[in-house]
Structure formats: C-alpha cells, structure tokens
Design an enzyme around this catalytic site. Sequence first.
Site, PDB file in Angstrom:
ATOM      1  N   TYR A  66       7.732  -9.952   6.143  1.00 43.14           N
ATOM      2  CA  TYR A  66       7.553  -8.530   6.409  1.00 43.14           C
ATOM      3  C   TYR A  66       8.219  -8.163   7.732  1.00 43.14           C
ATOM      4  O   TYR A  66       8.217  -8.934   8.693  1.00 43.14           O
ATOM      5  CB  TYR A  66       6.069  -8.177   6.485  1.00 43.14           C
ATOM      6  CG  TYR A  66       5.395  -8.046   5.137  1.00 43.14           C
ATOM      7  CD1 TYR A  66       5.335  -6.818   4.480  1.00 43.14           C
ATOM      8  CD2 TYR A  66       4.833  -9.157   4.519  1.00 43.14           C
ATOM      9  CE1 TYR A  66       4.713  -6.699   3.239  1.00 43.14           C
ATOM     10  CE2 TYR A  66       4.209  -9.043   3.284  1.00 43.14           C
ATOM     11  CZ  TYR A  66       4.157  -7.816   2.646  1.00 43.14           C
ATOM     12  OH  TYR A  66       3.552  -7.710   1.416  1.00 43.14           O
TER      13      TYR A  66
ATOM     14  N   ASP B 167       0.817  -1.207   0.000  1.00 46.55           N
ATOM     15  CA  ASP B 167       0.000   0.000   0.000  1.00 46.55           C
ATOM     16  C   ASP B 167       0.853   1.261   0.000  1.00 46.55           C
ATOM     17  O   ASP B 167       2.079   1.213   0.157  1.00 46.55           O
ATOM     18  CB  ASP B 167      -0.896   0.012   1.239  1.00 46.55           C
ATOM     19  CG  ASP B 167      -2.137  -0.843   1.073  1.00 46.55           C
ATOM     20  OD1 ASP B 167      -2.400  -1.280  -0.056  1.00 46.55           O
ATOM     21  OD2 ASP B 167      -2.830  -1.080   2.080  1.00 46.55           O
TER      22      ASP B 167
END
Length: 321
Positions: free
Chosen positions: A129, A65
């Site tokens: 991540y 994002d």
Amino acid sequence: MGSAPAGAVRARYLVYFQYWGTAFNGVAAVRGPQRAIGVQNFLEEAAERLNSVEPVKFTISSRTDAGVHALSNSAHLDVQRRSGQPPFSPEVLAEALNTHLRHPAIRVVRAFRVPSNFHARHTATSRTYLYRLATGCPRPNQLSVFERNLCWALRANSLDVAAMQEAAQHLLGTHDFSAFQSAGSPAKSSVRTLRRATVSPGPASPFLSPQENRGLQFWSLEFESQSFLYRQVQRMTAVLVAVGLGVLTPAQVKAILESRDPLGRHQTRVAPAHGLFLMAVRYPGLGDLDGSLDYAQWEGPGAWDRGAPSQPRDPMDGGPV
C-alpha cells in the site's frame, strides 16, 4: 460453482485492475437495493457480456474501503464457454471487459490463465500500500482540485521525517497489531508480519503549476505485508504522521504497538481513505515484469494443479504489479 455442463470449457483467469476509489463504496459488490455501489458490481456487469454458461463472479484479492484507490488490485474469475468454443485468450478477455465496463474510473490492466485451484486472495504472497501526504496546505482550497481526493493535505509546513522513519522501524517484523485494527475486522488473528514500512519524499505533483507547487511537499509512505488488518495501514499512517508533527515520539509508537489496545488515546486516529492506494498484489511466479511465469513453483506436493491447456498456450508472463 458446480461442475461444468457436458462439453462446456471452464477457464480460470487472474485479472489485474485499477480504479479511482472516490466514486465507489469500496471494491466489494454491494448487493440489494442500496444506492451505494462497489467496483465489483461494474466488473461483474461487464462480465455478463462474455456469455458464460454460468454467471461470472469475481473473487477479489484485497478489499478496499470507500474512497481508497487501487493502482493494481486483482481477482480471479471462471468463464465457461459453450461446447465447441475454446477459452478466451487473456488478451481478448481483458479487452472484452474493458469494452463493456460502464464506469470510466475502472480499468482492467491485464489478464492471465491460471490453474483451476488458484485463489486470488489466498495465493497472494505480498500486498503493498502507498499513502500520499502533502504538507504546506494551511487552507483546503490551496490544493489543486486534481489532488484533493488523492492525498491527505496537512497544514504543517514540514514533518520530522527522521523521527517517522525511526518510529516505522518499531512496526517492522511479526507482531500482534491489535492496536492498529479497527472494529469490524473479520480476521481471526491480529498477528501480522510487516516486511516494509518506509517514509520518503514524493515527486512533485504533475497536476500543479510551478507556482502552485511552491511551498507544497509531497510524501510517500509504503507498507508491505502478506496481509493487513482492517484499516491497519490508515491507523499506522495516522500514528506516524503524529510523530512527524511532534505529537508522539518513536518510543510511544512502540508502546502503542505493545499495548494491543485499539481504543487508546492516540491509536484511534484513522488517516483519510482518499490518500490510500493499493499499489501491488504479488503471486509466486508472477512477481516480475519481464515475463516467464515460473511453473517450477507450481510443482511438488500440495502445489497448484496446473491442468492441461485446452487451446494453444496462452501468454502468462509477469503481471503489472
């Protein structure tokens, strides 16, 4: 893409690239007249200078994002050179893309030749991540300008890390992660297998002087799975931080997971995008830095089509993951 014109040579490449996400509306290309722009827009603009017979399109492995960074994202692309021109070597391809990239916050790290049916998103076996936290920041301006878009600054002076680690254990394994999925997810199933979830002290920031570092503590949260739901990592991070602050207990995290309710009181919190980094995307035979892509993993029923090299064998050793 259609079939290559007669005599044209099509080569598929896997590229690893990194970016500082603050300047972009996410990694995916933004089409149309909008002012927002994605990392993919710049990559495909640079690829126009390769003079491919057909336009080069990047198939991104992992969508991020707006504001999310990537130490190592990946994509595959096809380049068709004209008759009589051999395929670019991976090194030349990476250098050419970097030469023509117009944004300084994007860099192609490395490229590899891959089989024609390799798919950057579907072939990936693991994604990792990293989320960075900083404690001891009672005022936003206390954090260095060089760190403000690279971590989530918390006012609290400390976190109950043992409780966070205990709560993270409830998330490990195969579960329905509906409670940690934001609206707008295209996923058909919310079942995922979380292989790793860790909370550990992070190194002191290299961007801060010893005086600035005094009272600040950085923390690293890492999550590994084959794939994640939309904003799953940010929502898991927010819940674990709530545990670290004493707002939730580890047992409540287990209850949230089992509720499968994304609209519950606590699980609607989303950690800020700017603390999140896509750290690694791994593939069979490309998981080690020491070299040697393992062709044995490509053979057998249903395996990838290796194809025959149309020029002297390109280096295809391990990727920067």
